[in-house]
Scaffold this active site. Structure first.
Site, PDB file in Angstrom:
ATOM      1  N   LEU A  17      -1.045  -4.483  -3.977  1.00  0.00           N
ATOM      2  CA  LEU A  17      -2.144  -4.022  -2.998  1.00  0.00           C
ATOM      3  C   LEU A  17      -3.506  -4.726  -3.308  1.00  0.00           C
ATOM      4  O   LEU A  17      -3.680  -5.791  -2.597  1.00  0.00           O
ATOM      5  CB  LEU A  17      -2.379  -2.493  -3.518  1.00  0.00           C
ATOM      6  CG  LEU A  17      -0.932  -1.896  -3.656  1.00  0.00           C
ATOM      7  CD1 LEU A  17      -1.040  -0.710  -3.978  1.00  0.00           C
ATOM      8  CD2 LEU A  17      -0.073  -2.238  -2.253  1.00  0.00           C
ATOM      9  N   MET A 157       5.971  -0.287   0.713  1.00  0.00           N
ATOM     10  CA  MET A 157       4.729  -0.529   0.111  1.00  0.00           C
ATOM     11  C   MET A 157       3.387  -0.469   0.944  1.00  0.00           C
ATOM     12  O   MET A 157       3.421   0.669   1.763  1.00  0.00           O
ATOM     13  CB  MET A 157       4.624  -1.827  -0.722  1.00  0.00           C
ATOM     14  CG  MET A 157       5.971  -2.114  -1.767  1.00  0.00           C
ATOM     15  SD  MET A 157       5.866  -1.146  -3.179  1.00  0.00           S
ATOM     16  CE  MET A 157       7.485  -1.450  -3.863  1.00  0.00           C
ATOM     17  N   SER A 158       2.534  -1.336   0.858  1.00  0.00           N
ATOM     18  CA  SER A 158       1.377  -1.309   1.606  1.00  0.00           C
ATOM     19  C   SER A 158       1.433  -1.574   3.332  1.00  0.00           C
ATOM     20  O   SER A 158       0.701  -1.348   3.788  1.00  0.00           O
ATOM     21  CB  SER A 158       0.212  -2.092   1.288  1.00  0.00           C
ATOM     22  OG  SER A 158      -0.121  -1.789  -0.083  1.00  0.00           O
ATOM     23  N   VAL A 159       2.834  -1.915   3.651  1.00  0.00           N
ATOM     24  CA  VAL A 159       2.965  -1.901   5.040  1.00  0.00           C
ATOM     25  C   VAL A 159       2.579  -0.493   5.691  1.00  0.00           C
ATOM     26  O   VAL A 159       2.379  -0.530   6.606  1.00  0.00           O
ATOM     27  CB  VAL A 159       4.315  -2.470   5.239  1.00  0.00           C
ATOM     28  CG1 VAL A 159       4.758  -2.097   6.653  1.00  0.00           C
ATOM     29  CG2 VAL A 159       4.373  -4.097   5.068  1.00  0.00           C
ATOM     30  N   LYS A 161       0.062   1.280   5.070  1.00  0.00           N
ATOM     31  CA  LYS A 161      -1.034   1.240   5.587  1.00  0.00           C
ATOM     32  C   LYS A 161      -1.080   0.898   6.999  1.00  0.00           C
ATOM     33  O   LYS A 161      -1.947   1.389   7.604  1.00  0.00           O
ATOM     34  CB  LYS A 161      -2.109   0.256   4.887  1.00  0.00           C
ATOM     35  CG  LYS A 161      -2.125   0.721   3.301  1.00  0.00           C
ATOM     36  CD  LYS A 161      -3.036  -0.460   2.621  1.00  0.00           C
ATOM     37  CE  LYS A 161      -3.443  -0.060   1.172  1.00  0.00           C
ATOM     38  NZ  LYS A 161      -2.389  -0.190   0.217  1.00  0.00           N
TER      39      LYS A 161
END
Lengths: 441, 441
Positions: A17, A157-159, A161
């Site tokens: 991140l 994970m931050s995908v 977002k």
């Protein structure tokens, strides 16, 4: 710091991140190679019972230490409570497949190196768990490694977002969210926090000015309390800190002036997720299911991790299948159309593609991402192909190249969280295969 | 006893599981009606955030107190780690549907009562969450209540045992398990436990003689340690008791002589699950996926709760969709055939249907289940239609009536765990609708 409640999925996902702007130190460590760290070979959680040194736990963080994390990214639900993202009960829309055999030998020069390597060699360098390329909407390449199978699910994970950001701009285009309004207009709970006088747009583009350190060496860094708040495990009786995402977010303090600099802070995504929940009366997973997952012909349900109050981790908690991530990427590439039907507004995709404030982005000083910007929680490369992407730690990506009419989706389990560690082998590979596909077909 | 680690899914599922043989006391309590306790109306876990008195937790057991349990049975994964049972990536085999409107008005006399009630009234009496009837393989009736939707998943509770038992007898018919062998032949770890000198058949039919009390009023009852062992939450540092199902099972002591009396003890199912894992090298969820779930045209994945070592709760941890439970019931009714293909051996189903030792069953003294028996973890009614069923606390059922060519599947959230509380309204209803369908079509 090693209390069970101070560990949490959030720590591992949010971490970076933290895309290490300076991006140096970590790479010096020597890690097992992809082959050496093969999670199937290492036998995590296999056996009745598994050998003691192959049992992984959430509460002590062992599940997310390399190389064990290579197994855990494909089995997150086994460590924590989750909620479902239903695909509905209909049939999937099949992906057309016409595999090419000429991609593995494709050569490219990694960033900062002089010698070219092949695409296939790059897969190992990046600890790829699964990768699929769509060209003109057809699967031309698909490989699996590690603990991932075609019918498995992997942490995005931050995908995550970018899913949150896409829902946000869709709601904006539908008139339910006004990005020019203040966050406090939607969430009075955040009036006295850093977010109170930020616009929703600033949250969507992460140009809020937040006092939010993700420096794990600092025991007072805000990231620790955020992670502990989101940890679904029971809190000790004497625990005084925030006990959920929604209790934590109002405590975030302002540092600087909103709207001037890009600052990649996961809490923005969770604020946007909260706004989405407030205006629709539905959770992010439910809305994702209704607006997208049930409509793009997915073949598997997805799932989100949740905190102790059932709030999904909108900043990093989504898990899904590789095929379905490709379907989502194709939806974005196709400007919101699936099988001739406009699933989400074309104007929403246009808003993503036009990109964010490059001047603001530049201030974050990403050495490997010169000229990029950030919009609606998507990363915009501004390269010659107009490529843009969703990115998550340890190498997760949805890479969309409009000029090459190509989508690459990849799940990975790189030992280093920050994408700065795999970008040298990823970014030039994506662009090389895009140029190759564009030229040959 | 109210430490967070002494609570567990197992307590709630295993409990009764404990089918109260005497079955009296509990019914005297007055509970909210089905309408009054409607979980959607009560708004559990709804809101951003939910109101404090609508937030449910696993660790304090609040998630499974009535009426909250009516919501939780349809959202178990939100409270605990789980593992997936993949349906694969192919299309479902559609269920043919030809709904009848004449079932709701069907009348029957509840056991122990004199006045008939209608089928539809019975649904409320039993706190039905979802019910579906297949007649000649076609859906003739389907209703949803409470927190369950057609694309949702519901706890099967001890119906899970019948999945475990089915896999067990399938493996036996395939030659991987010899039911006449001793448990210790497969699991040396159990050599010195009660199971050591029991045959696998005795485990499958629950005629083992175990010192295993499920009396919750007794703080020394074995059920507490079993539940704590299976609890996936972190154990305190000074915790000395077994920390997983596989650590617990070797501690079970013998009481009496194996093979003489039916004794409904959940630990038998977990021993059978362990044998299955040992002989196949696969977990019960993986084997269920490969042997059945991917082959009978299911439309949703299912999932199991797991302990801290990743071991699935073979005695009560399965969660699945109503349609798919109907598909499984039809598989059994069809003697293992789906769409003309023999999915599991016909001889395995024949072994279930021939039933268990009625004399042994009688010793358990079930007032409402006169003449029944138990075989391969299925309940055999020995009624005039040769009906048999899978049963789980709070009213879960797969009821298979060969003579009527009918399958009933039901999910429910009755305030009383023991099925003795809902059987008076369930058993005569099932038989009445079977006779009705047989006569009219």
């Amino acid at each position: 710091m090693k209390h069970f409640y101070s560990y949490s999925l959030s720590v591992f996902l949010v971490s970076a991140l933290l895309y290490s702007p300076t991006g140096t130190a970590q790479e010096k460590t020597t890690y097992l190679t992809a082959a050496e760290s093969d999670p199937v070979k290492l036998g995590w959680m296999v056996g009745s019972p598994p050998p003691p040194d192959r049992i992984l736990h959430f509460e002590d963080g062992s599940f997310f230490e390399f190389p064990a994390l290579r197994w855990s990214v494909a089995h997150m639900r086994q460590f924590m409570p989750t909620v479902n993202v239903s695909r509905g009960l209909g049939n999937a829309i099949p992906l057309s497949v016409d595999l090419r055999t000429d991609i593995d030998a494709l050569k490219y020069v990694p960033l900062g190196e002089k010698k070219a390597i092949t695409w296939e060699e790059g897969l190992q360098k990046n600890y790829t768990d699964g990768i699929l390329i769509l060209h003109h909407g057809t699967v031309v390449y698909e490989r699996y490694f590690g603990a991932l199978t075609p019918d498995g699910q992997h942490a995005a994970m931050s995908v995550t977002k970018s899913f949150t950001g896409t829902l946000g701009i869709v709601l904006a285009e539908e008139g339910l969210i006004d990005p020019s309004k203040l966050v406090a207009d939607y969430l009075p709970e955040l009036k006295n926090s850093a977010f109170g006088d930020a616009t929703v747009r600033q949250v969507m583009d992460m140009t809020t000015a937040l006092q939010f350190s993700e420096d794990y060496a600092d025991p007072n860094a805000e990231i620790w309390k955020f992670s502990a708040a989101g940890n679904p495990l029971p809190k000790p009786k004497d625990y005084q800190d925030p006990k959920s995402y929604y209790e934590y977010l109002p405590t975030v303090k302002k540092s600087g002036k909103h709207g001037t600099a890009f600052g990649y802070k996961t809490v923005n995504s969770d604020v946007l997720g909260w706004i989405i929940a407030r205006v629709t009366g539905k959770t992010v997973p439910t809305l994702l299911s209704e607006k997208i997952w049930q409509k793009i012909g997915t073949e598997q349900d997805g799932y989100y991790s949740v905190d102790a109050t059932g709030t999904p981790f909108a900043g990093g908690g989504y898990n899904l299948g590789l095929h379905d991530m490709a379907r989502f990427g194709q939806l974005i590439l196709n400007n919101g159309v699936v099988s001739g039907e406009q699933i989400i507004p074309k104007s929403a995709i246009a808003d993503i593609r036009k990109g964010g404030d490059q001047k603001a982005f530049k201030k974050a000083n990403y050495k490997l991402l010169k000229g990029w910007s950030y919009r609606d929680m998507w990363w915009i490369t501004n390269n010659e192909h107009g490529a843009f992407c969703a990115r998550g730690v340890h190498g997760q990506v949805i890479y969309i190249d409009p000029k090459a009419d190509m989508v690459i989706v990849r799940f990975a389990s790189h030992p280093v969280a920050a994408n700065g560690a795999n970008d040298p082998y990823s970014l030039p590979a994506y662009h090389a295969v895009a140029k190759f596909l564009r030229a040959t077909k």
